[in-house]
Design an enzyme around this catalytic site. Sequence first.
Site, short mmCIF file in Angstrom:
data_model
loop_
_atom_site.label_atom_id
_atom_site.label_comp_id
_atom_site.label_asym_id
_atom_site.label_seq_id
_atom_site.Cartn_x
_atom_site.Cartn_y
_atom_site.Cartn_z
N LYS B 99 0.88 -1.17 0.00
CA LYS B 99 0.00 0.00 0.00
C LYS B 99 0.91 1.21 0.00
O LYS B 99 1.54 1.52 1.01
CB LYS B 99 -0.91 -0.01 1.23
CG LYS B 99 -1.82 1.19 1.29
CD LYS B 99 -2.47 1.37 2.65
CE LYS B 99 -3.11 2.75 2.69
NZ LYS B 99 -3.56 3.11 4.02
N GLY B 160 -8.24 9.47 8.83
CA GLY B 160 -8.65 9.61 10.23
C GLY B 160 -9.68 10.69 10.49
O GLY B 160 -10.05 10.93 11.64
N ALA B 186 -9.38 5.46 3.41
CA ALA B 186 -9.24 6.59 4.35
C ALA B 186 -10.41 7.56 4.36
O ALA B 186 -10.99 7.88 3.33
CB ALA B 186 -7.97 7.38 4.07
N GLY B 187 -10.73 8.00 5.56
CA GLY B 187 -11.68 9.09 5.74
C GLY B 187 -13.11 8.70 6.05
O GLY B 187 -13.93 9.57 6.33
N ASN B 208 -9.48 2.20 9.04
CA ASN B 208 -8.81 1.87 10.29
C ASN B 208 -9.45 2.62 11.46
O ASN B 208 -10.10 2.06 12.33
CB ASN B 208 -7.32 2.19 10.18
CG ASN B 208 -6.47 1.70 11.36
OD1 ASN B 208 -5.30 1.46 11.23
ND2 ASN B 208 -7.05 1.53 12.54
N THR B 209 -9.32 3.96 11.42
CA THR B 209 -9.77 4.77 12.56
C THR B 209 -11.26 4.61 12.85
O THR B 209 -11.65 4.62 14.02
CB THR B 209 -9.45 6.26 12.30
OG1 THR B 209 -8.09 6.35 11.89
CG2 THR B 209 -9.65 7.10 13.53
#
Lengths: 66, 256
Positions: B99, B160, B186-187, B208-209
């Site tokens: 990645k 995040g 992401a996001g 992830n977050t």
Amino acid sequence: MRLKLNGTDSEVQDNLTVVDLLKSLHIEPARVAVEVNMQIIKKCNFNEYVLKDGDMVEVVNFVGGG
Amino acid sequence: MNDKLIIKGIEFKSRLWVGTGKYKNFEETRKAIEASGADVVTVAVRRTNIFDRKSENLFDYIDPKKYKILPNTAGCYTMEDALRYARLAREAGVSDLIKLEVIGDEKTLFPDTCATLKATEILAKEGFIVLPYINDDPVMALRLVDAGAAAVMPLAAPIGSGLGIRNPYNIKIILEQAKVPIVVDAGVGTASDVAIAMELGCDAVLLNTAIAGAKDPIAMAEAMKHAVMAGRLAYKAGRIQKKLYATASSPIEGML
């Protein structure tokens, strides 16, 4: 001899191979990658590669990340 | 239903990919990833703790035989650093998957587009399966595929941030042109964001977050699993057209 090991000055035995160094640090070779003076040392060469005084050694592994 | 995601011959069981960062501990990581149903987990490359060998290892909890390990180049701000981390990751790991992230700005964590493109080209030539993280930029998506990207991973919003898909129209254009799988990376903040990405036709979502930072990460992981499945099914089913006025669902015929 002295090595710069993961950014820290370290005193180790002379003529250590990469695998000797990992063993002395209790690190499982299968789970890490090793770089000496910015050059990656292939796992198949861990046994033969002899470290020299002043070498900059980086030992890395995977950690949690996104 | 035969609806498999295949990237360069690698078959992915799940369309939800998850990160392993920011969890309270490895046990929570393990439980959340299990609940998410993901078979791809991202990891970062960092210095081994050589002074405290009793510290636990991520792979004591996440079995690399059970999951596809997708190393990232997170934290790299130059092409050279990203190449170095990618090569180390391949040596430490078991596959050619990477990645690719080359960050261009500390505050937004937006990618350095030029460096990402160059790094993609070099790594693809070295045999890596390059999955670059980019802006929601349709032209860049095309360039990256020309450079050898195996999939393209546009952000939904800053890493995040939890803002969700800020520009669904750009994602739609990226999807329309796509010659490789598109993974929103992401996001995203919650399950509906993930469902929207999948309804648009994205091939997978990487997050992830949104899970690790939730009050109950394990419950959120399960919510994300369902959101990906629901969104994908809705995309395949083909949604109705949006209309301004009502259309009755019950027949007029037979009314008193």
